[in-house]
Every structure is written in C-alpha cells, then in structure tokens.
Scaffold this active site. Structure first.
Site, PDB file in Angstrom:
ATOM      1  N   LYS A   8       0.840  -1.207   0.000  1.00 12.36           N
ATOM      2  CA  LYS A   8       0.000   0.000   0.000  1.00 12.36           C
ATOM      3  C   LYS A   8       0.871   1.251   0.000  1.00 12.36           C
ATOM      4  CE  LYS A   8       0.611   1.621   4.442  1.00 12.36           C
ATOM      5  NZ  LYS A   8       1.602   2.498   4.797  1.00 12.36           N
ATOM      6  N   ASP A 142      -2.899  -2.120  10.491  1.00 16.24           N
ATOM      7  CA  ASP A 142      -3.104  -2.004   9.034  1.00 16.24           C
ATOM      8  C   ASP A 142      -3.622  -3.300   8.408  1.00 16.24           C
ATOM      9  OD1 ASP A 142      -2.242   0.596   8.914  1.00 16.24           O
ATOM     10  OD2 ASP A 142      -0.217   0.129   8.209  1.00 16.24           O
TER      11      ASP A 142
HETATM   12  P1  ATP Z   1       4.084  -0.462   7.826  1.00 16.13           P
HETATM   13  O1  ATP Z   1       3.937   0.210   6.516  1.00 16.13           O
HETATM   14  O2  ATP Z   1       2.835  -1.184   8.255  1.00 16.13           O
HETATM   15  O3  ATP Z   1       4.709   0.393   8.881  1.00 16.13           O
HETATM   16  P2  ATP Z   1       6.582  -1.626   7.303  1.00 16.13           P
HETATM   17  O4  ATP Z   1       6.802  -1.592   5.831  1.00 16.13           O
HETATM   18  O5  ATP Z   1       7.170  -0.504   8.065  1.00 16.13           O
HETATM   19  O6  ATP Z   1       5.054  -1.704   7.592  1.00 16.13           O
HETATM   20  P3  ATP Z   1       7.214  -4.446   7.507  1.00 16.13           P
HETATM   21  O7  ATP Z   1       7.876  -4.639   6.190  1.00 16.13           O
HETATM   22  O8  ATP Z   1       5.860  -4.985   7.662  1.00 16.13           O
HETATM   23  O9  ATP Z   1       7.208  -2.905   7.944  1.00 16.13           O
HETATM   24  O10 ATP Z   1       8.200  -5.080   8.605  1.00 16.13           O
HETATM   25  C1  ATP Z   1       8.575  -4.484   9.804  1.00 16.13           C
HETATM   26  C2  ATP Z   1       9.286  -5.526  10.678  1.00 16.13           C
HETATM   27  O11 ATP Z   1       8.381  -6.602  10.960  1.00 16.13           O
HETATM   28  C3  ATP Z   1      10.485  -6.146  10.026  1.00 16.13           C
HETATM   29  O12 ATP Z   1      11.641  -5.591  10.581  1.00 16.13           O
HETATM   30  C4  ATP Z   1      10.385  -7.649  10.272  1.00 16.13           C
HETATM   31  O13 ATP Z   1      11.384  -8.133  11.146  1.00 16.13           O
HETATM   32  C5  ATP Z   1       9.032  -7.869  10.934  1.00 16.13           C
HETATM   33  N1  ATP Z   1       8.171  -8.790  10.147  1.00 16.13           N
HETATM   34  C6  ATP Z   1       7.283  -9.641  10.658  1.00 16.13           C
HETATM   35  N2  ATP Z   1       6.623 -10.284   9.693  1.00 16.13           N
HETATM   36  C7  ATP Z   1       7.087  -9.841   8.526  1.00 16.13           C
HETATM   37  C8  ATP Z   1       6.789 -10.135   7.166  1.00 16.13           C
HETATM   38  N3  ATP Z   1       5.886 -11.050   6.826  1.00 16.13           N
HETATM   39  N4  ATP Z   1       7.430  -9.438   6.211  1.00 16.13           N
HETATM   40  C9  ATP Z   1       8.333  -8.500   6.571  1.00 16.13           C
HETATM   41  N5  ATP Z   1       8.675  -8.204   7.820  1.00 16.13           N
HETATM   42  C10 ATP Z   1       8.072  -8.860   8.812  1.00 16.13           C
END
Ligand code: ATP
Length: 292
Positions: A8, A142
C-alpha cells in the site's frame, strides 16, 4: 494455494491525536498498488506451521506476521492439520508499505479458504471478509485494510475503514532509499502541538476521490511525518525532487518512510523517470507500477 499480498501507499497521512493507551489516532487515505509478495500455502497432515522466506533476516517463527495470523485462525477453529507456507518477498521490508501487514492479510484469507470457508464461518464472501477483518486488527492496525484492499479512508488506529471509489487510474513509481526508519521513532519525533506541523486536508481528498478528481486528489497529497523524517534523511527529499523534475505530478513519502512514491499520469514518463532514478543510485529499490 498461491496468494498475492499487495503493498500500500498512503496518498494522505495525518496523525490527529494520541490515545491514553499510547496508540495514535490517524486519518489516512490508503491505496493498494500492483507490487506484491507471494504467499504459497499448502496443507500438511502433521500439525504445526512451517514457514520459509527468501529474505534471510525476516523471522520465520511467531514473530512473522504470516505465522501469527495463520496460527490465530487455526487455533480459534481448532484445526488439527498443519500448514507449510513459503513467502517470497518483493515489497521492501520496514519501508512504510505495509509489507508484513499485507502478508498477514494473505495468510488470513488463505487459511480461511483452505480450512474454514463454507464450513464454519459464514459462506457469504462479504461477511466472510468482515469476519476476517475483525480478527485481523489483533495482528496489526493495518491488517484489516490489507484484507479489504483498494482505496479507503482509515481512521481510529487505522482499523476504522470507509471504502472509497477507485482513484482515477494513475501510474506509481516507487523508490526506497537504503536507510531504515523505525515507525516508533517517527511517532516519538512527531510534535502534534507544534503549530509548524502541517496536517493534510484528508476530508478534501476524500471529496476529490469521490468525484474522480485526480488533480484535486494530487493537490491535497500530504504526509504529516515527512518534515521530521526528511530532516534526518535528506535522500528522501532528493528522490522526491528527482521524481518531480522527471514528470511526477507529485512525489511523497509513504507511511513513516523511507519509501517515496511518485504519481504519474503517463506510463512513458514514469518509465523514463524510473531509468533516471536507477541511474542516480539514490534508491536501493526502484519499481514502476500502477494502482490496484
Ligand atoms: P508499515 O507500513 O505497516 O509500517 P513496514 O513496511 O514498516 O510496515 P514491515 O515490512 O511490515 O514494515 O516489517 C517491519 C518488521 O516486521 C520487520 O523488521 C520484520 O522483522 C518484521 N516482520 C514480521 N513479519 C514480517 C513479514 N511477513 N514481512 C516483513 N517483515 C516482517
């Protein structure tokens, strides 16, 4: 079963307050794009969940949101069989694109289809989705949106969703620099009572989206986190400037960063900008796509 977990972007992101329990109240315009992780799910006779992934530093146990979501649903419905899952990640990790949340949403949908749908939960697709969304918020704020997908206004902690009409078709260039931003730090650095904080016009954007008004939507794009994060990581501004001087109608940071996306109304322009961005080496990941 093979499922796509869509990334997203936030076309608008505002933080409007802090609750007593420490969570922030947000108002966001969410939009899924055609960039996705692939989750493969297979039943196995022996109980338990086995998860593998192509990214070595992403956990494959209870800390992975895919594992958490699958386990939650399987425990609730007392499913005795086991599950093998392989997660192939293309969405940048910790980038403000809800990668983990979307993977969790895919796990909810997959486990539901494999074990529960048409048996225990209501067989009507819409109700089924609402049932999944109720559980999804326990994995992350989310995740309900990632089950819903499309264009939506997200309020509360992100879980109060109002479906909006599809945004006018446009192209999206994604550029993620090689820096890491912690969402927690982004919230801690946000001084909501500072008069200098600029709150985007979310209501105006909702109206523009409802009217199919791309110009009105673009003119209201804004992210309350941007100034604070950009002052720490100027490369974000550099990517924005590069996109805008190469044809983007507007470029903005997604979520708490550091990913930047540019909105284009012309695919050729976007492809040219993507080439310039790759050449510049400002971004570690460059991906040209469109809205979903
Ligand atoms: P958001 O936009 O919701 O803030 P994000 O892009 O910041 O998400 P994610 O890529 O979802 O963050 O990952 C954040 C942390 O969550 C990572 O550092 C990872 O260790 C952990 N994590 C747990 N499950 C997953 C997954 N399926 N994919 C990626 N990271 C994951």
């Amino acid at each position: 079963m093979r499922l796509r977990a869509l990334a997203k972007i936030n076309l608008g992101l505002d933080v409007v307050g802090k609750r007593d329990d420490g969570y922030h109240e947000v108002r966001m315009i969410m939009q899924t794009i055609q960039m996705y992780d692939v989750l493969e799910i297979e039943k196995k006779k022996e109980p338990g969940i086995v998860l593998t992934t192509n990214i070595p530093y992403v956990p494959t146990d209870e800390r992975n949101l895919v594992y958490k979501a699958a386990k939650m649903l399987m425990d609730e419905f007392d499913i005795k069989e086991g599950l093998t899952m392989n997660l192939e990640k293309f969405i940048p990790v910790a980038a403000g694109m809800a990668g983990g949340s979307s993977d969790a949403a895919a796990a909810f949908v997959g486990v539901n289809r494999l074990f529960i749908y048409k048996t225990k939960v209501c067989p009507l697709a819409k109700v089924m989705r609402r049932e999944l969304m109720k559980r999804a918020v326990k994995v992350g704020a989310d995740v309900p949106y990632c089950v819903m997908r499309g264009t939506a206004l997200a309020e509360g902690i992100g879980e109060k969703l109002t479906r909006l009409p599809r945004v006018p078709h446009c192209y999206v260039l994604v550029g993620k620099p090689g820096v890491n931003v912690s969402t927690k730090t982004a919230y801690e650095n946000l001084k909501l009572d500072d008069p200098a904080v600029v709150h985007p016009d979310i209501d105006g954007m909702v109206t523009a989206v409802r009217n199919g008004d791309l110009d009105g939507m673009i003119s209201r794009m804004g992210n309350v986190f941007e100034p604070g994060i950009i002052s720490k990581y100027p490369v974000i501004q550099e990517i924005k400037d590069l996109m805008e001087s190469n044809g983007a109608r507007k470029a903005m940071m997604s979520g708490s960063g550091p990913t930047v996306f540019g909105i284009f109304d012309d695919k050729e322009k976007m492809d040219r900008a993507a080439a310039v961005l790759r050449e510049s080496r400002l971004a570690k990941t460059v991906f040209a796509t469109d809205v979903f």
